[in-house]
Motif scaffolding. Structure first.
Motif, short mmCIF file in Angstrom:
data_model
loop_
_atom_site.label_atom_id
_atom_site.label_comp_id
_atom_site.label_asym_id
_atom_site.label_seq_id
_atom_site.Cartn_x
_atom_site.Cartn_y
_atom_site.Cartn_z
N THR A 1 43.17 7.27 54.83
CA THR A 1 44.43 7.03 54.13
C THR A 1 44.85 5.58 54.26
OG1 THR A 1 45.13 9.30 54.62
CG2 THR A 1 46.84 7.76 53.94
N VAL A 2 44.89 5.08 55.48
CA VAL A 2 45.29 3.69 55.70
C VAL A 2 44.25 2.73 55.13
CG1 VAL A 2 45.82 1.96 57.46
CG2 VAL A 2 46.63 4.31 57.73
N SER A 3 42.97 3.08 55.22
CA SER A 3 41.91 2.19 54.76
C SER A 3 41.96 1.98 53.25
CB SER A 3 40.55 2.73 55.17
OG SER A 3 40.40 2.67 56.57
N ALA A 4 42.40 2.96 52.51
CA ALA A 4 42.57 2.76 51.06
C ALA A 4 43.60 1.67 50.80
CB ALA A 4 42.98 4.07 50.39
N ALA A 5 44.68 1.67 51.57
CA ALA A 5 45.70 0.62 51.44
C ALA A 5 45.16 -0.72 51.91
CB ALA A 5 46.95 1.01 52.22
N ILE A 6 44.30 -0.70 52.93
CA ILE A 6 43.67 -1.94 53.38
C ILE A 6 42.81 -2.54 52.28
CG2 ILE A 6 41.89 -2.84 54.95
CD1 ILE A 6 42.99 -0.98 57.10
N GLU A 7 42.00 -1.72 51.62
CA GLU A 7 41.14 -2.21 50.54
C GLU A 7 41.97 -2.85 49.43
OE1 GLU A 7 37.51 -2.95 48.50
OE2 GLU A 7 38.02 -2.50 50.59
N SER A 8 43.05 -2.23 49.09
CA SER A 8 43.95 -2.80 48.07
C SER A 8 44.49 -4.15 48.51
CB SER A 8 45.10 -1.83 47.79
OG SER A 8 46.02 -2.40 46.89
N HIS B 1 37.17 2.69 56.83
CA HIS B 1 37.08 1.79 55.68
C HIS B 1 35.66 1.79 55.10
CE1 HIS B 1 38.05 -2.48 54.00
NE2 HIS B 1 38.34 -1.53 53.13
N ALA B 2 35.04 2.96 55.08
CA ALA B 2 33.64 3.06 54.64
C ALA B 2 33.52 2.89 53.13
CB ALA B 2 33.07 4.42 55.05
N LEU B 3 32.48 2.15 52.72
CA LEU B 3 32.07 2.06 51.33
C LEU B 3 30.74 2.79 51.16
CD1 LEU B 3 32.69 -1.67 50.34
CD2 LEU B 3 33.67 0.32 49.19
N THR B 4 30.52 3.42 50.02
CA THR B 4 29.27 4.11 49.74
C THR B 4 28.31 3.13 49.08
OG1 THR B 4 30.44 6.20 49.48
CG2 THR B 4 28.23 6.07 48.55
N LEU B 5 27.24 2.76 49.78
CA LEU B 5 26.31 1.74 49.30
C LEU B 5 24.92 2.26 48.96
CD1 LEU B 5 27.11 -1.13 51.87
CD2 LEU B 5 28.10 -0.77 49.60
N HIS B 6 24.58 3.48 49.41
CA HIS B 6 23.19 3.92 49.30
C HIS B 6 22.99 5.05 48.29
CE1 HIS B 6 22.44 1.35 52.69
NE2 HIS B 6 23.35 1.98 53.39
N ARG B 7 23.96 5.30 47.46
CA ARG B 7 23.81 6.26 46.36
C ARG B 7 24.82 5.92 45.29
NH1 ARG B 7 28.04 9.76 46.32
NH2 ARG B 7 29.15 10.15 48.30
N PRO B 8 24.57 6.34 44.05
CA PRO B 8 25.55 6.09 42.99
C PRO B 8 26.77 6.99 43.14
CG PRO B 8 23.72 7.38 42.14
CD PRO B 8 23.35 6.98 43.55
N LEU B 9 27.86 6.56 42.55
CA LEU B 9 29.11 7.31 42.59
C LEU B 9 29.41 7.89 41.21
CD1 LEU B 9 31.18 4.77 44.70
CD2 LEU B 9 30.38 7.01 45.47
N LYS B 10 29.93 9.10 41.20
CA LYS B 10 30.26 9.77 39.95
C LYS B 10 31.76 10.01 39.86
CE LYS B 10 29.29 13.86 37.12
NZ LYS B 10 28.54 15.14 37.03
N ASP C 1 46.32 4.20 67.62
CA ASP C 1 44.92 3.86 67.38
C ASP C 1 44.29 4.69 66.27
OD1 ASP C 1 44.59 1.93 69.62
OD2 ASP C 1 45.08 3.68 70.81
N ASP C 2 44.93 5.79 65.88
CA ASP C 2 44.38 6.64 64.82
C ASP C 2 44.22 5.88 63.50
OD1 ASP C 2 44.40 8.68 66.62
OD2 ASP C 2 46.11 9.75 65.75
N ILE C 3 45.01 4.84 63.29
CA ILE C 3 44.93 4.13 62.01
C ILE C 3 43.57 3.47 61.81
CG2 ILE C 3 47.42 3.75 61.96
CD1 ILE C 3 46.89 0.81 62.60
N THR C 4 42.84 3.19 62.90
CA THR C 4 41.53 2.57 62.74
C THR C 4 40.51 3.54 62.16
OG1 THR C 4 40.83 3.14 65.00
CG2 THR C 4 41.97 1.04 64.69
N TYR C 5 40.76 4.86 62.29
CA TYR C 5 39.86 5.87 61.74
C TYR C 5 40.31 6.35 60.36
CZ TYR C 5 38.74 6.28 66.74
OH TYR C 5 38.40 6.02 68.03
N SER C 6 41.53 6.08 60.00
CA SER C 6 42.17 6.73 58.86
C SER C 6 41.63 6.27 57.50
CB SER C 6 43.68 6.48 58.91
OG SER C 6 44.30 6.89 57.72
#
Length: 255
Positions: free
Chosen positions: A106-113, A44-53, A99-104
């Protein structure tokens, strides 16, 4: 038509994403906003230390040089014409179970939503170590369409997303659909030592042998038996039984 956001962690050019997008276009006003390259296991990583294009590749298809979670956050707030009716993430090349879902990613995008209050589901194709080509993304896309129509009509329970895993086989050979709990899977020997040309030691994560809990009601066993597995995931990770027990039995003091 309802706006639908389609994303993944395998990258914007992956065949699973294309199969999913084609089905979602038949259901609503579908947009792809996906990573510009593979971003598997970023959780569920977010990019915080650089701009996104963001790059507009073609009509309704955008790539972003970030994580799947970035794609949902930027897509919902800055790219889509309105709030989507739901978000679907996939079709991942490989199962996301146990337990793979904690790394995924794919699943994390659905979590963010789901955190945003938008219904969501993640869908993965359980590809074998030595798959027989072509892969059956059409099977996973077919069931994704059915789930999407259900969500448009009925939504989902509060704070809950669906994790869908589909066996890599033709639809007519799938035994059915089962609602299953998250299983337990661990990997033995997944950390490997290697050396560079200068003799420096490095470590490589991955490739371990998986062991799983053999219980009929788990997502892992359901897939193994030839069924589509659907697991409702709840964002509230509180262990309420433990909470109650500790409140009653564990008396701690600040000294």
């Amino acid at each position: 038509m309802s706006v639908i956001l389609v994303t993944n962690d395998d990258g914007v050019h992956s065949p699973g994403l294309l199969s999913l997008f084609n089905v979602m276009k038949e259901i609503g006003d579908a947009y792809v906003i996906a990573p510009d390259r593979e971003r598997s296991a970023v959780s569920h990583a977010l990019t915080l230390h650089r701009p996104l294009k963001v790059e507009n590749l073609r009509d309704h298809v955008f790539s972003l040089n970030g994580t799947p979670t970035d794609c949902v956050a930027v897509g919902v707030h800055k790219i889509l014409p309105e709030k989507p009716a739901f978000v679907v993430s996939g079709i991942n090349r490989g199962a996301n179970v146990g337990d793979d879902i904690t790394y995924s990613g794919t699943v994390s995008a659905a979590i963010e939503s789901t955190i945003m209050g938008i219904p969501a589901f993640a869908v993965s194709l359980a590809v074998n170590d030595r798959p027989v080509l072509p892969l059956h993304f059409d099977t996973a896309a077919n069931i994704s369409g059915e789930i999407a129509r259900h969500i448009l009509t009925n939504s989902l329970p509060y704070d809950t997303l669906l994790n869908v895993n589909v066996p890599d086989m033709k639809m007519e050979t799938v035994k059915g659909i089962k609602f299953a709990r998250q299983g337990k899977r661990i990997y033995d020997g997944s950390i490997h030592e290697t050396f560079d040309p200068h003799g420096e030691k490095h470590y490589w994560i991955g490739g371990g042998k998986p062991y799983w809990e053999h219980a009929e009601d788990t997502d892992i066993q359901t897939l193994h038996d030839g069924y589509i597995s659907i697991t409702p995931l709840h964002l509230d990770m509180t262990n309420y039984d433990a909470l109650k027990s500790m409140q009653e039995r564990l008396k701690l003091r600040v000294r």
